[in-house]
Design an enzyme around this catalytic site. Structure first.
Site, PDB file in Angstrom:
ATOM      1  N   SER A  78       0.795  -1.225   0.000  1.00  0.00           N
ATOM      2  CA  SER A  78       0.000   0.000   0.000  1.00  0.00           C
ATOM      3  C   SER A  78       0.833   1.284   0.000  1.00  0.00           C
ATOM      4  O   SER A  78       0.259   2.377  -0.038  1.00  0.00           O
ATOM      5  CB  SER A  78      -0.969   0.014   1.192  1.00  0.00           C
ATOM      6  OG  SER A  78      -2.067  -0.824   0.941  1.00  0.00           O
ATOM      7  N   LYS A  81      -0.063   3.691  -2.667  1.00  0.00           N
ATOM      8  CA  LYS A  81      -1.095   4.732  -2.561  1.00  0.00           C
ATOM      9  C   LYS A  81      -0.498   6.127  -2.372  1.00  0.00           C
ATOM     10  O   LYS A  81      -1.193   7.126  -2.575  1.00  0.00           O
ATOM     11  CB  LYS A  81      -2.043   4.404  -1.410  1.00  0.00           C
ATOM     12  CG  LYS A  81      -2.846   3.113  -1.635  1.00  0.00           C
ATOM     13  CD  LYS A  81      -3.817   2.852  -0.509  1.00  0.00           C
ATOM     14  CE  LYS A  81      -4.668   1.631  -0.811  1.00  0.00           C
ATOM     15  NZ  LYS A  81      -4.163   0.407  -0.190  1.00  0.00           N
ATOM     16  N   SER A 143      -6.541   3.368   4.256  1.00  0.00           N
ATOM     17  CA  SER A 143      -5.839   2.551   3.262  1.00  0.00           C
ATOM     18  C   SER A 143      -6.817   1.760   2.400  1.00  0.00           C
ATOM     19  O   SER A 143      -6.530   0.630   1.979  1.00  0.00           O
ATOM     20  CB  SER A 143      -4.843   1.587   3.935  1.00  0.00           C
ATOM     21  OG  SER A 143      -3.905   1.120   2.997  1.00  0.00           O
TER      22      SER A 143
END
Length: 414
Positions: A78, A81, A143
């Site tokens: 993640s 992101k 997230s």
């Protein structure tokens, strides 16, 4: 004729000596505040880090202060992101999308990142419309993979097209060990980044889009009646920490991209491939503390202040003020400021015209013979050609001027 030639040689030598003297005259760079004379304190090696690769970066200069395998290509999970955030923020700044846009949650976003998956989610409802700014919070704080996919589709029309946009921005930022295949960090083939590249990206996000970056300091966020906490536990450990992003998959291990600010100093720590959630947090915190404790940033030279005024030939003026386009900052271990050396590489013969901002030479800063900074030296003013007779006279003088290159110690250089 011999008398005339000897006269011209004497005048030429006098002019050239005056030009060299002028080129070496410039104000010194600022010195640190004087301190009592004490024995130099040793700087320890960086702390032990639980991670396959990691970096500690100084935000002001972009210098890597400590690292392990910083360019190793790894699954970023993640941490992806952070780039999704950067691209969306950039597209907002360019006016292509807007924070108050209503974004429809597609089946792809719902199935690929929603509550029915094993990944992080913002629990977005299929077919619902959500303000773009709320999706940003859902992606950064919670997230949410569904939020990331929805943002990608709204920004570029499809997640595949958005991935192409991510890679274009990565190339623009100089992320040479990165390739993105999706917006969420879901593990797929040909999706990778490096600790150094994530630090480069994080520095750009903080600098270019500080308002959007501030979202990463939000500790919890509620959407659709479900409140979720930010997974970056350093936000609770140290008030100086204000971001940035966590990540985890079986392939990537535990990852953390963290930043903290003490006064005017900011550090960025990226840990990839840690063994546990606690290990990534402990390691990133140790790196940040190490940076603040054992490194210091100094401003060597100010923007647009002349560092030299070398001789200008065939110009309306006889000298060309040169300097740097932005403040020159360096980060060094505590107590090593006096070891810095700065030199200016300037051609021995500068012939008008020059435009303001045009590169003239290079400022090089070294420490113990190792390069620290290399900065273009630019013309601080327009320097047009002189009149016909002025150019003719300089042409005569140039008969006696030998261009052998010129490397000078920069003003204030140790």
């Amino acid at each position: 004729m011999n008398f005339l030639r000897r006269s011209l040689m004497l005048v030429a030598a006098t002019v050239m000596l005056a030009g060299v003297a002028a080129a070496q005259t410039a104000p010194p760079h600022p010195s640190p505040v004087p301190r009592p004379v004490v024995p130099p304190a040793p700087v320890p090696p960086p702390p032990e880090v639980d991670g396959a690769s990691w970096v500690l970066m100084d935000y002001a200069t972009g210098q890597i202060l400590a690292s392990k395998d910083p360019d190793a290509r790894r699954a970023p999970a993640s941490l992806t992101k952070v780039m999704t955030d950067y691209v969306v923020s950039a597209e907002i700044a360019n006016g292509r999308i807007h924070p108050n846009d209503m974004v429809t949650i597609s089946e792809h976003a719902w199935r690929g990142g929603g509550a029915g998956t094993d990944g992080s989610t913002s629990f977005l409802k299929l077919g619902s419309q959500v303000p773009l700014e709320d999706l940003l919070k859902g992606m950064i704080v919670q997230s949410g993979n569904d939020a990331a996919i929805a943002l990608a589709e709204h920004t570029a029309g499809s997640e595949d097209a958005f991935a192409n946009l991510m890679n274009a921005y990565a190339k623009q930022l100089g992320m040479v060990n990165t390739h993105f295949s999706n917006a969420s960090g879901y593990p797929v083939a040909n999706h990778y980044s490096s600790a150094r590249d994530i630090a480069i990206l994080s520095r750009a996000l903080i600098h270019d889009f500080p308002t959007d970056y501030a979202i990463s300091a939000i500790k919890e966020y509620e959407w659709n009646g479900i409140k979720q906490q930010n997974r970056n536990e350093l936000l609770w450990r140290d008030p100086a920490v204000d971001g940035i992003k966590t990540g985890h998959t079986a392939e990537a291990g535990y990852c953390l991209d963290a930043s903290a600010k003490h006064g005017d100093e900011r550090m960025i720590a990226v840990v990839m491939g840690a063994s546990t959630n606690k290990a990534r947090a402990d390691s990133a915190m140790a790196l940040l503390n190490y940076g603040f404790r054992f490194y210091e940033t100094h401003k060597l030279y100010d923007t647009s202040k002349p560092l030299a005024t070398p001789r200008l030939w065939k110009g309306a003026a006889n000298q060309l003020p040169i300097g740097v386009a932005s403040d020159v900052l360096v980060t060094v271990k505590t107590g090593e400021y006096d070891k810095l050396k700065a030199t200016m590489d300037i051609p021995a013969t500068l012939i008008a015209p020059f435009k303001k901002g045009q590169q003239v030479g290079t400022l090089r800063v070294t420490l113990d013979g190792q390069p620290v900074q290399s900065v273009p030296l630019i013309a601080l003013n327009d320097a047009p050609q002189g009149g016909f007779f002025s150019r003719l006279w300089d042409s005569i003088l140039l008969w006696f001027h030998h261009d052998s290159g010129n490397t000078e110690q920069a003003p204030g250089g140790k």
